[in-house]
Scaffold this motif. Structure first.
Motif, short mmCIF file in Angstrom:
data_model
loop_
_atom_site.label_atom_id
_atom_site.label_comp_id
_atom_site.label_asym_id
_atom_site.label_seq_id
_atom_site.Cartn_x
_atom_site.Cartn_y
_atom_site.Cartn_z
N ASN A 143 5.07 14.88 3.31
CA ASN A 143 5.84 13.65 3.55
C ASN A 143 6.92 13.47 2.48
O ASN A 143 7.05 12.41 1.86
N ARG A 174 -16.40 5.62 1.52
CA ARG A 174 -15.10 5.61 2.20
C ARG A 174 -14.46 4.22 2.11
O ARG A 174 -13.25 4.09 1.98
N SER A 178 -10.70 4.94 -2.99
CA SER A 178 -9.64 5.75 -2.40
C SER A 178 -10.08 7.21 -2.38
O SER A 178 -10.76 7.69 -3.31
N ASN A 179 -9.72 7.93 -1.32
CA ASN A 179 -10.10 9.33 -1.24
C ASN A 179 -9.02 10.24 -1.80
O ASN A 179 -9.04 11.43 -1.58
N GLU A 229 -8.27 15.27 -2.52
CA GLU A 229 -8.54 14.43 -1.35
C GLU A 229 -9.85 14.84 -0.70
O GLU A 229 -10.22 16.02 -0.74
N GLY A 255 -12.19 11.95 10.81
CA GLY A 255 -11.83 10.55 10.72
C GLY A 255 -10.89 10.24 9.58
O GLY A 255 -10.32 9.15 9.54
N SER A 256 -10.71 11.18 8.65
CA SER A 256 -9.81 10.94 7.52
C SER A 256 -8.36 11.05 7.97
O SER A 256 -8.03 11.73 8.93
N ARG A 257 -7.48 10.39 7.24
CA ARG A 257 -6.07 10.40 7.59
C ARG A 257 -5.47 11.80 7.45
O ARG A 257 -4.60 12.19 8.22
N ARG A 258 -5.92 12.54 6.45
CA ARG A 258 -5.37 13.89 6.26
C ARG A 258 -5.74 14.80 7.43
O ARG A 258 -4.90 15.56 7.93
N HIS A 314 -6.46 13.83 10.46
CA HIS A 314 -5.70 13.34 11.61
C HIS A 314 -4.27 13.87 11.56
O HIS A 314 -3.70 14.25 12.60
N GLN A 315 -3.69 13.90 10.36
CA GLN A 315 -2.34 14.45 10.23
C GLN A 315 -2.32 15.94 10.59
O GLN A 315 -1.41 16.41 11.28
#
Length: 294
Positions: A43, A75, A79-80, A94, A99-102, A104-105
């Motif tokens: 990003n 969780r 913060s992860n 991380e 289910g984690s944002r990473r 999902h990305q």
């Protein structure tokens, strides 16, 4: 997905992007991203626009990803993401779990970059004459998603393939691929046969075959959905029609227009919810070069 499946998926992605593994274990990896992976995951659009404008050598980011599944309380309460400074630079730590944002990305990046692929079957090692060339035929494989939609929804997947040499359609194309070793690089001692069909014609043949299949499907669900739609429309007509019939006074014209607008809106909402329809979309596709003449 359990932690082993997440580990296998992430490592497979990093290897495909030719990232440099600094450390690898069953519970995590430390990896320096390749430029392609950094563009997709870090990003940093302004940094990469600067690199592109100036031609500077890129400095990619380093991550330490742990695949151990943290407890739900951990969780929620922490913060992860954390940072570690080393002699070689900063490492971002991380937790990567289902289910984690990473993760999902990563799913989104893989889905976007894998919408269209070109792959070749790897020939058996040590079995071919090193001075002979094996013919490969191109297949167009398309993963169709068919949605049967009304106030309920059902989806079906059709992974079909068509030979661009002969026009033969294989409805069990996934079975044809699942036991083959595929690579994005053209293997040695292989030559590609000329296609008899263009990609456009091959896609048209698959679409026509799928349409013929869908025409023979059971559409009793659509008849039932249409009956429910008519019931709902009749119900709101019984509510709004008497109300509108009594709004004949000139002073009520503005109110009547507002009620009529609400009536039309409710009809549109019922149509959207109950009207039966079939949607077809392409999830992904690929050109698969396989040995043989078919």
């Amino acid at each position: 997905m359990n932690s082993k499946q997440v580990h296998r998926f992430v490592v497979s992605y990093l290897e495909s992007k030719e990232c440099h593994f600094i450390e690898k274990s069953p519970v995590g990896v430390t990896v320096k991203l390749s430029p392609d992976a950094d563009r997709a995951l870090s990003n940093r659009p302004y940094y990469w626009s600067f690199v592109d404008r100036t031609g500077s050598p890129p400095e990619t980011m380093t991550y330490r990803w742990s695949f151990e599944n943290p407890a739900m309380s951990d969780r929620m309460n922490a913060s992860n993401v954390s940072y570690v400074l080393t002699e070689s630079g900063r490492i971002i730590q991380e937790d990567v779990y289902f289910g984690s944002r990473r993760l999902h990305q990563l799913f989104g990046v893989v889905q976007q970059s894998g919408r269209c692929v070109t792959l070749f079957e790897e020939p058996p090692r040590g079995r071919l004459d090193p001075f002979a060339s094996q013919p490969y035929t191109a297949w167009l494989g398309v993963n169709f998603k068919v949605g049967y939609e009304c106030d309920m929804k059902r989806e079906e997947l059709y992974l079909w393939g068509v030979s661009l040499a002969t026009g033969i359609i294989e409805e069990r194309f996934m079975d044809k691929l699942k036991d083959r070793r595929l690579t994005p690089r053209l293997p040695a001692n292989v030559h590609l046969l000329k296609n008899g069909l263009s990609l456009r014609k091959g896609m048209a043949q698959l679409e026509a075959a799928l349409e013929r299949r869908l025409r023979t499907a059971d559409f009793s669900w659509a008849v039932e959905a249409e009956a429910r739609r008519q019931d709902e429309l009749e119900r709101i007509r019984q509510y709004y029609d008497p109300m509108l019939e009594h709004m004949n006074h000139p002073d009520q014209m503005e109110q009547k227009e507002a009620v009529t607008a609400r009536f039309k809106q409710r009809e549109a909402e019922i149509d959207w919810q109950y009207k039966p329809r079939v949607s077809v979309s392409v999830l992904n596709c690929g050109i698969f070069h396989l040995p043989g003449l078919d």
